[in-house]
Scaffold this active site. Structure first.
Site: not given
Ligand code: AMP
Length: 113
Positions: A31, A99
């Site tokens: 996102i 992820h």
């Molecule tokens: P991390 O910091 O490695 O936990 O990465 C989490 C990622 O999830 C970040 O890059 C966010 O931008 C992404 N993220 C959070 N909410 C969403 C969402 N609803 N859809 C897609 N990506 C998301």
């Protein structure tokens, strides 16, 4: 897990731009993209982090297989890309569902911040 953000994306309760899916994994666009291509690959089954996963070879293998396929489909396999799994607070993990970040489409600096 009922209230996990990424579990809710798996269940299609929260919208996401899904780019690939198989029995084990889902891939969707981040996102807040940090590169022209920024896709998250997740296992559908809830696992909090790489540290918590019980079958790392199986789960991460399935995620890597999907990341390779998506990178080819996105046209970044030739120029190169980065895959990142942030784990825990010092690793920068902000969402508690395992992820893999797939980043590409620009020259990525090293070392990361
Ligand atoms: P991390 O910091 O490695 O936990 O990465 C989490 C990622 O999830 C970040 O890059 C966010 O931008 C992404 N993220 C959070 N909410 C969403 C969402 N609803 N859809 C897609 N990506 C998301």
């Amino acid at each position: 897990m009922t209230d996990c953000l990424f579990c809710r994306i798996v269940r299609r309760e929260i919208p996401a731009t899904v780019v690939d899916e198989d029995a084990q994994c889902l891939a969707f666009r981040d996102i807040a993209p940090q590169a022209p291509v920024h896709i998250l690959v997740i296992p559908k089954a809830h696992t909090a982090s790489l540290d918590a996963v019980e079958d790392p070879a199986g789960v991460v293998g399935a995620m890597a297989r999907m990341a390779q396929r998506v990178a080819r489909a996105e046209g970044i396999a030739g120029t190169g890309y980065r895959t990142v799994i942030n784990t825990g607070a010092d690793g920068g993990q902000t969402v508690g569902h395992l992820h893999l970040h797939l980043l590409g489409g620009r020259d990525l600096a090293w070392p990361p911040g």
